[in-house]
Design a protein around this motif. Sequence first.
Motif, PDB file in Angstrom:
ATOM      1  N   LEU A 127       0.834  -1.208   0.000  1.00 40.08           N
ATOM      2  CA  LEU A 127       0.000   0.000   0.000  1.00 40.08           C
ATOM      3  C   LEU A 127       0.867   1.256   0.000  1.00 40.08           C
ATOM      4  O   LEU A 127       0.581   2.222  -0.719  1.00 40.08           O
ATOM      5  CB  LEU A 127      -0.934  -0.009   1.209  1.00 40.08           C
ATOM      6  N   ARG A 128       1.943   1.237   0.790  1.00 40.78           N
ATOM      7  CA  ARG A 128       2.856   2.390   0.810  1.00 40.78           C
ATOM      8  C   ARG A 128       3.513   2.580  -0.555  1.00 40.78           C
ATOM      9  O   ARG A 128       3.691   3.716  -1.015  1.00 40.78           O
ATOM     10  CB  ARG A 128       3.928   2.201   1.892  1.00 40.78           C
ATOM     11  N   TYR A 129       3.847   1.457  -1.192  1.00 37.54           N
ATOM     12  CA  TYR A 129       4.446   1.527  -2.531  1.00 37.54           C
ATOM     13  C   TYR A 129       3.443   2.145  -3.511  1.00 37.54           C
ATOM     14  O   TYR A 129       3.805   3.003  -4.322  1.00 37.54           O
ATOM     15  CB  TYR A 129       4.850   0.130  -2.996  1.00 37.54           C
ATOM     16  N   LEU A 130       2.195   1.715  -3.428  1.00 35.04           N
ATOM     17  CA  LEU A 130       1.143   2.249  -4.293  1.00 35.04           C
ATOM     18  C   LEU A 130       1.001   3.754  -4.098  1.00 35.04           C
ATOM     19  O   LEU A 130       0.934   4.522  -5.072  1.00 35.04           O
ATOM     20  CB  LEU A 130      -0.187   1.551  -3.987  1.00 35.04           C
ATOM     21  N   GLU A 131       0.980   4.179  -2.845  1.00 37.22           N
ATOM     22  CA  GLU A 131       0.785   5.593  -2.538  1.00 37.22           C
ATOM     23  C   GLU A 131       1.994   6.448  -2.936  1.00 37.22           C
ATOM     24  O   GLU A 131       1.850   7.624  -3.271  1.00 37.22           O
ATOM     25  CB  GLU A 131       0.485   5.761  -1.047  1.00 37.22           C
ATOM     26  N   GLU A 132       3.167   5.830  -2.932  1.00 37.84           N
ATOM     27  CA  GLU A 132       4.380   6.591  -3.252  1.00 37.84           C
ATOM     28  C   GLU A 132       4.663   6.648  -4.753  1.00 37.84           C
ATOM     29  O   GLU A 132       5.016   7.702  -5.288  1.00 37.84           O
ATOM     30  CB  GLU A 132       5.582   5.975  -2.531  1.00 37.84           C
ATOM     31  N   PHE A 133       4.507   5.519  -5.429  1.00 34.49           N
ATOM     32  CA  PHE A 133       4.952   5.441  -6.825  1.00 34.49           C
ATOM     33  C   PHE A 133       3.814   5.500  -7.850  1.00 34.49           C
ATOM     34  O   PHE A 133       4.062   5.713  -9.031  1.00 34.49           O
ATOM     35  CB  PHE A 133       5.755   4.159  -7.047  1.00 34.49           C
ATOM     36  N   LEU A 134       2.584   5.273  -7.411  1.00 31.60           N
ATOM     37  CA  LEU A 134       1.481   5.238  -8.368  1.00 31.60           C
ATOM     38  C   LEU A 134       0.360   6.218  -8.043  1.00 31.60           C
ATOM     39  O   LEU A 134      -0.717   6.153  -8.637  1.00 31.60           O
ATOM     40  CB  LEU A 134       0.914   3.811  -8.439  1.00 31.60           C
ATOM     41  N   LYS A 135       0.615   7.103  -7.108  1.00 35.29           N
ATOM     42  CA  LYS A 135      -0.458   8.003  -6.649  1.00 35.29           C
ATOM     43  C   LYS A 135      -0.933   8.963  -7.748  1.00 35.29           C
ATOM     44  O   LYS A 135      -2.086   9.390  -7.748  1.00 35.29           O
ATOM     45  CB  LYS A 135       0.003   8.788  -5.423  1.00 35.29           C
ATOM     46  N   ASP A 136      -0.043   9.307  -8.676  1.00 41.27           N
ATOM     47  CA  ASP A 136      -0.404  10.267  -9.722  1.00 41.27           C
ATOM     48  C   ASP A 136      -0.796   9.598 -11.032  1.00 41.27           C
ATOM     49  O   ASP A 136      -1.045  10.286 -12.027  1.00 41.27           O
ATOM     50  CB  ASP A 136       0.761  11.239  -9.976  1.00 41.27           C
ATOM     51  N   LYS A 137      -0.826   8.270 -11.041  1.00 36.43           N
ATOM     52  CA  LYS A 137      -1.160   7.564 -12.280  1.00 36.43           C
ATOM     53  C   LYS A 137      -2.659   7.703 -12.566  1.00 36.43           C
ATOM     54  O   LYS A 137      -3.493   7.399 -11.708  1.00 36.43           O
ATOM     55  CB  LYS A 137      -0.765   6.094 -12.180  1.00 36.43           C
ATOM     56  N   VAL A 138      -2.979   8.128 -13.772  1.00 36.96           N
ATOM     57  CA  VAL A 138      -4.374   8.378 -14.129  1.00 36.96           C
ATOM     58  C   VAL A 138      -5.102   7.092 -14.489  1.00 36.96           C
ATOM     59  O   VAL A 138      -6.231   6.852 -14.053  1.00 36.96           O
ATOM     60  CB  VAL A 138      -4.454   9.384 -15.316  1.00 36.96           C
ATOM     61  N   GLU A 139      -4.428   6.238 -15.254  1.00 39.98           N
ATOM     62  CA  GLU A 139      -5.080   5.015 -15.730  1.00 39.98           C
ATOM     63  C   GLU A 139      -4.169   3.817 -15.494  1.00 39.98           C
ATOM     64  O   GLU A 139      -3.089   3.741 -16.063  1.00 39.98           O
ATOM     65  CB  GLU A 139      -5.416   5.153 -17.223  1.00 39.98           C
ATOM     66  N   PHE A 140      -4.621   2.889 -14.666  1.00 36.32           N
ATOM     67  CA  PHE A 140      -3.820   1.715 -14.334  1.00 36.32           C
ATOM     68  C   PHE A 140      -3.914   0.657 -15.427  1.00 36.32           C
ATOM     69  O   PHE A 140      -4.916   0.566 -16.143  1.00 36.32           O
ATOM     70  CB  PHE A 140      -4.300   1.097 -13.014  1.00 36.32           C
ATOM     71  N   GLU A 141      -2.855  -0.155 -15.517  1.00 33.76           N
ATOM     72  CA  GLU A 141      -2.849  -1.292 -16.431  1.00 33.76           C
ATOM     73  C   GLU A 141      -3.621  -2.448 -15.787  1.00 33.76           C
ATOM     74  O   GLU A 141      -3.871  -2.449 -14.576  1.00 33.76           O
ATOM     75  CB  GLU A 141      -1.407  -1.717 -16.733  1.00 33.76           C
ATOM     76  N   ALA A 142      -3.951  -3.436 -16.601  1.00 35.41           N
ATOM     77  CA  ALA A 142      -4.766  -4.563 -16.120  1.00 35.41           C
ATOM     78  C   ALA A 142      -4.116  -5.270 -14.935  1.00 35.41           C
ATOM     79  O   ALA A 142      -4.763  -5.495 -13.901  1.00 35.41           O
ATOM     80  CB  ALA A 142      -5.020  -5.552 -17.252  1.00 35.41           C
ATOM     81  N   ARG A 143      -2.845  -5.649 -15.065  1.00 36.75           N
ATOM     82  CA  ARG A 143      -2.191  -6.409 -13.996  1.00 36.75           C
ATOM     83  C   ARG A 143      -2.007  -5.551 -12.749  1.00 36.75           C
ATOM     84  O   ARG A 143      -1.977  -6.081 -11.634  1.00 36.75           O
ATOM     85  CB  ARG A 143      -0.841  -6.952 -14.471  1.00 36.75           C
ATOM     86  N   GLU A 144      -1.870  -4.240 -12.919  1.00 34.70           N
ATOM     87  CA  GLU A 144      -1.778  -3.359 -11.756  1.00 34.70           C
ATOM     88  C   GLU A 144      -3.091  -3.359 -10.982  1.00 34.70           C
ATOM     89  O   GLU A 144      -3.089  -3.439  -9.748  1.00 34.70           O
ATOM     90  CB  GLU A 144      -1.429  -1.938 -12.205  1.00 34.70           C
ATOM     91  N   LEU A 145      -4.196  -3.299 -11.697  1.00 33.43           N
ATOM     92  CA  LEU A 145      -5.503  -3.309 -11.041  1.00 33.43           C
ATOM     93  C   LEU A 145      -5.752  -4.630 -10.318  1.00 33.43           C
ATOM     94  O   LEU A 145      -6.313  -4.652  -9.218  1.00 33.43           O
ATOM     95  CB  LEU A 145      -6.604  -3.046 -12.075  1.00 33.43           C
ATOM     96  N   VAL A 146      -5.333  -5.737 -10.922  1.00 34.10           N
ATOM     97  CA  VAL A 146      -5.466  -7.054 -10.276  1.00 34.10           C
ATOM     98  C   VAL A 146      -4.630  -7.097  -8.999  1.00 34.10           C
ATOM     99  O   VAL A 146      -5.093  -7.545  -7.939  1.00 34.10           O
ATOM    100  CB  VAL A 146      -5.042  -8.178 -11.239  1.00 34.10           C
ATOM    101  N   ALA A 147      -3.385  -6.608  -9.091  1.00 30.29           N
ATOM    102  CA  ALA A 147      -2.493  -6.624  -7.930  1.00 30.29           C
ATOM    103  C   ALA A 147      -3.021  -5.734  -6.812  1.00 30.29           C
ATOM    104  O   ALA A 147      -2.935  -6.078  -5.623  1.00 30.29           O
ATOM    105  CB  ALA A 147      -1.093  -6.175  -8.345  1.00 30.29           C
ATOM    106  N   ILE A 148      -3.575  -4.588  -7.170  1.00 26.33           N
ATOM    107  CA  ILE A 148      -4.139  -3.681  -6.162  1.00 26.33           C
ATOM    108  C   ILE A 148      -5.337  -4.325  -5.468  1.00 26.33           C
ATOM    109  O   ILE A 148      -5.504  -4.225  -4.247  1.00 26.33           O
ATOM    110  CB  ILE A 148      -4.542  -2.340  -6.822  1.00 26.33           C
ATOM    111  N   SER A 149      -6.156  -5.015  -6.254  1.00 25.07           N
ATOM    112  CA  SER A 149      -7.319  -5.705  -5.676  1.00 25.07           C
ATOM    113  C   SER A 149      -6.874  -6.780  -4.676  1.00 25.07           C
ATOM    114  O   SER A 149      -7.428  -6.879  -3.579  1.00 25.07           O
ATOM    115  CB  SER A 149      -8.154  -6.340  -6.789  1.00 25.07           C
ATOM    116  N   LYS A 150      -5.869  -7.555  -5.032  1.00 20.72           N
ATOM    117  CA  LYS A 150      -5.357  -8.591  -4.123  1.00 20.72           C
ATOM    118  C   LYS A 150      -4.828  -7.958  -2.840  1.00 20.72           C
ATOM    119  O   LYS A 150      -5.037  -8.486  -1.735  1.00 20.72           O
ATOM    120  CB  LYS A 150      -4.240  -9.391  -4.798  1.00 20.72           C
ATOM    121  N   MET A 151      -4.141  -6.844  -2.999  1.00 24.41           N
ATOM    122  CA  MET A 151      -3.589  -6.142  -1.843  1.00 24.41           C
ATOM    123  C   MET A 151      -4.700  -5.722  -0.884  1.00 24.41           C
ATOM    124  O   MET A 151      -4.619  -5.961   0.328  1.00 24.41           O
ATOM    125  CB  MET A 151      -2.808  -4.919  -2.314  1.00 24.41           C
ATOM    126  N   TYR A 152      -5.764  -5.116  -1.427  1.00 23.27           N
ATOM    127  CA  TYR A 152      -6.854  -4.663  -0.565  1.00 23.27           C
ATOM    128  C   TYR A 152      -7.612  -5.846   0.045  1.00 23.27           C
ATOM    129  O   TYR A 152      -8.130  -5.738   1.171  1.00 23.27           O
ATOM    130  CB  TYR A 152      -7.796  -3.741  -1.335  1.00 23.27           C
TER     131      TYR A 152
END
Length: 330
Positions: A127-152
């Motif tokens: 979650l910290r990695y997401l907030e630090e490196f992807l906080k400004d990303k407008v549109e996530f890629e498919a595998r990123e969205l899957v990984a974020i879902s697993k994280m949550y």
Amino acid sequence: MGLFSSLFGNKKNKSEQTAETKLQQEEQVKALTEAGKKFDLEITEAFQRYYSDPTLTVEIEIKDDKGNIYPPHMVYEELFAEWAGIRSKWDRMSLLYKFWDQSQPQRPEHWQVLERYTKDRYPKIALRYLEEFLKDKVEFEARELVAISKMYRSLIQNDTAQRYIKEAYRRFPDQDPVKVEYATVLHLSENHDERENAHKIFREVLEKKLKREDTDSLFGCFLFSEDYVDSSVFALSYLIAAEAENDQWDILAEEYYYCPLFRYEHAVKLSKSDEPLRALAKLTSLSQEFPWFNKAVETTISNIHSMRKQMNSPEFMEKELQEFQSLKNH
């Protein structure tokens, strides 16, 4: 007579001791050899899991000037020695993940980093990695969205997980990893229609995999391999529906050790199998690693009180009980 008996007796004892020592040494060498082979396999498996890609290969052997080949456990002796002292597979994997963190010249892709931490039981770091490196990303890629879902999901925030994976399914409805994760999250919903839709979507992916004949069993679909069905929740549902034995639970438990829900239900299974101490050990480690999973913490407290009564030991696991009661009160 007594002197000769004593002398011969001592010689016999020394001979027996020598034979026993030799046998112990042979057993130690055999155990070391077997451990070395296991390490060589696991360091490669850790590399594949680190990148969430079971098809990857890596050469870790070293060849000297004379053509002698040294396998990984001989190349990385200190790492091997530390690895050999760890009983839990996922604690060993965690050690090897850290090795690969330091050994890779290029950082993995964002989604691989998120999965690396989530599956290493550190979703808060993910979650910290997401907030630090992807906080400004407008549109996530498919595998990123899957990984974020697993994280949550690991953080027991299923509503947030559903928000991300719904976006993935809207944009990438034909990608199997997206479909599997979407079905997984929907299956956790209390909404009947969403659960029915989950089963429909998951069945499509599963039938396609079985038709490819990648595996000869439904059980094998959930094991880390090419195009495997990465769903802790449906793996759990399969085990319950199949009334699987403990050995099958143990195998898939190694696969889905990062999922608090799977680990909780595994503890329930052990409790029902008359293995209360093992069940309590599972709950204890689960509550310590996922303290935000309130249901596990409350069940652990209840089980400690129950074991105290059964064992007539009012001080049983007192330190742990205080720890979990403190977690519950926060």
